[in-house]
Design an enzyme around this catalytic site. Sequence first.
Site, PDB file in Angstrom:
ATOM      1  N   CYS A   1     -19.248   0.350   7.079  1.00  0.00           N
ATOM      2  CA  CYS A   1     -18.094   0.802   6.297  1.00  0.00           C
ATOM      3  C   CYS A   1     -18.400   0.793   4.798  1.00  0.00           C
ATOM      4  O   CYS A   1     -17.582   1.238   3.995  1.00  0.00           O
ATOM      5  CB  CYS A   1     -16.880  -0.056   6.611  1.00  0.00           C
ATOM      6  SG  CYS A   1     -16.594  -0.191   8.375  1.00  0.00           S
TER       7      CYS A   1
ATOM      8  N   CYS B   1      -3.747  -3.591  10.661  1.00  0.00           N
ATOM      9  CA  CYS B   1      -4.993  -2.822  10.832  1.00  0.00           C
ATOM     10  C   CYS B   1      -4.931  -1.497  10.083  1.00  0.00           C
ATOM     11  O   CYS B   1      -3.893  -0.837  10.051  1.00  0.00           O
ATOM     12  CB  CYS B   1      -5.223  -2.494  12.302  1.00  0.00           C
ATOM     13  SG  CYS B   1      -5.172  -3.910  13.408  1.00  0.00           S
TER      14      CYS B   1
ATOM     15  N   ILE C   1      -7.236   5.009  12.139  1.00  0.00           N
ATOM     16  CA  ILE C   1      -8.406   5.862  12.404  1.00  0.00           C
ATOM     17  C   ILE C   1      -8.233   7.110  11.545  1.00  0.00           C
ATOM     18  O   ILE C   1      -7.172   7.742  11.581  1.00  0.00           O
ATOM     19  CB  ILE C   1      -8.467   6.220  13.900  1.00  0.00           C
ATOM     20  CG1 ILE C   1      -8.784   4.969  14.723  1.00  0.00           C
ATOM     21  CG2 ILE C   1      -9.487   7.327  14.155  1.00  0.00           C
ATOM     22  CD1 ILE C   1      -8.559   5.146  16.214  1.00  0.00           C
TER      23      ILE C   1
ATOM     24  N   LYS D   1      -5.866   0.205   4.438  1.00  0.00           N
ATOM     25  CA  LYS D   1      -4.750  -0.002   5.347  1.00  0.00           C
ATOM     26  C   LYS D   1      -3.830   1.213   5.417  1.00  0.00           C
ATOM     27  O   LYS D   1      -3.341   1.568   6.489  1.00  0.00           O
ATOM     28  CB  LYS D   1      -3.966  -1.237   4.886  1.00  0.00           C
ATOM     29  CG  LYS D   1      -2.592  -1.420   5.478  1.00  0.00           C
ATOM     30  CD  LYS D   1      -2.656  -1.809   6.951  1.00  0.00           C
ATOM     31  CE  LYS D   1      -1.269  -1.823   7.582  1.00  0.00           C
ATOM     32  NZ  LYS D   1      -0.857  -0.489   8.027  1.00  0.00           N
TER      33      LYS D   1
ATOM     34  N   HIS E   1      -9.046   5.038   6.343  1.00  0.00           N
ATOM     35  CA  HIS E   1     -10.390   4.465   6.287  1.00  0.00           C
ATOM     36  C   HIS E   1     -11.375   5.321   7.084  1.00  0.00           C
ATOM     37  O   HIS E   1     -11.819   4.930   8.150  1.00  0.00           O
ATOM     38  CB  HIS E   1     -10.343   3.020   6.808  1.00  0.00           C
ATOM     39  CG  HIS E   1     -11.644   2.301   6.755  1.00  0.00           C
ATOM     40  ND1 HIS E   1     -12.633   2.582   5.826  1.00  0.00           N
ATOM     41  CD2 HIS E   1     -12.146   1.283   7.519  1.00  0.00           C
ATOM     42  CE1 HIS E   1     -13.659   1.766   6.035  1.00  0.00           C
ATOM     43  NE2 HIS E   1     -13.396   0.992   7.060  1.00  0.00           N
TER      44      HIS E   1
END
Lengths: 93, 423
Positions: free
Chosen positions: B96, B244, B247, B365, B369
Amino acid sequence: MKGTGRLVATTCISVPPPALTKEGYGRSNPCCTGVVELDESVRVVARIEGVNTQDPDSISAGMPVEIVFHDAKMISRSKPVVTFRLRSVPGER
Amino acid sequence: MNRDQQRKLARHVAVVGAGMSTFGMLRDRNSTDLFLEAFRDMTESVDNEFDPTAIDAMYFGNFTNDFFVSQSHWGAVLADALGHVPRPATRTEGACASSGLAFREAVFAIASGFYDVVLVGGVEDMSGRSTAEVAEGLALAAMPCEREVGFTFPGVFGVIAGAYFEKYGATREHLMNVTIQNHNNAELNPKAQLNRSIRKIMEDKTRYAADRGDPIPTWLDEKEFLRDAAANPVVASPIHLFDCCPISDGASCLLLVAEDIAHRFSDNPLHVAGIGQGSGRGLHAADDLTSFEATRQAAEEAYGMAGLGPDDIQFAEVHDCFSIAQIMHIEDLGFFGPGKGFRAIADGLTRLDSLKPINTSGGLKCKGHPVGATGAAQLVEVWLQLRQEAGRRQIPRDDLRIGAAHNLGGTGGTSTFTILERR
């Protein structure tokens, strides 16, 4: 190494990777994984068995555990998965 | 002073352009489309005339489009799409932190004196895969022993959150503060993927329930909504869905030049004041599960190079792949002491209008991402804020001069920290 140690930190995974879904883990049966510190002061990551994964608050740091090896096909190879289960220690509950 | 605090660039480097695509689940666009969108946005941000043929070399971050879209070799693919063949193009991979690494390599390429104008970017195209497949793809960046026992990324950060709670007495309520703050910021960011505040999400869900004739939910406030297991189910205790990042598909892009030619491109260039990078070893080898060695190393190197300290950083983007991560990073970067980060957030110190704004973009968040695009996209936000171009989410200070971005790869295996300064 004696194969005994204590839990450092754990999580109960409700959305496991595909290999664990095939073993029956999932939202209704979370899988516990965590970090264990062996009596010899070495730390390992491991699966944890024999704990109540529906109630993560019942699993706490310092709980005594012992090694069991768990046969499972993870990633592309079949080899024993490092797994610990709770053990009883005289004088502790 | 140790050697990590004394490293300097042989030649100074400036950022003269920055842009990004919209982030989201964008099935109508592939990686090349997304990158070209980011590149056009970057081109428009260059103040003066910019001839793209001036680009000497390219560095692109991409984590695992090999897995997500069955295509690797993104250096060559994007160089072709941009029309820059045969200029050299290099793909960097650091999970990442892939485009954090791309930025750093580009800085070195200019600082060495070899190139004068370098394009940096990142891209990831994830949403064509199922959630289970994406989780499997991301797990490629975990340490081998972590994968073998069944860890997922939420699982890794679940363990870390548990350790942090145990050590410092924080609770899930403190994770919720991160979630609420980042959603509030993202609501002001038109390119963010999750661009509704928690309160707006609650209002929308209430309205949908009414429209369908379902029982009307009766959450009193945001935290009651986040405590509702139906609205916010557990993923890996104590990490829940709203802890989380989503996607995402997306791309980001920056133009770097040797500082002595920066004013040809920009009236308002940003100086690369400090760059640092570190590596780490995974959960089993961490002496303290509540801190990332890689981040501490990256910070030390960047602060040393810049001659600055944590208190000099006026605002920062940090790698909040999970809510607990944001708390850890603001401590590892020295903004707040160990065990003090969760209280600082609870006290409102990291809000947009406060002492040390964190993740004004909405963070990973909520902005989204797309992993390989994230590190460069964080620097796009720093660019916008320092140039007073962040629109409704502009930090309300006219003395903004120094901002930073922290990028993390894997389970703490790679980290970069970059400090930009407006002079």
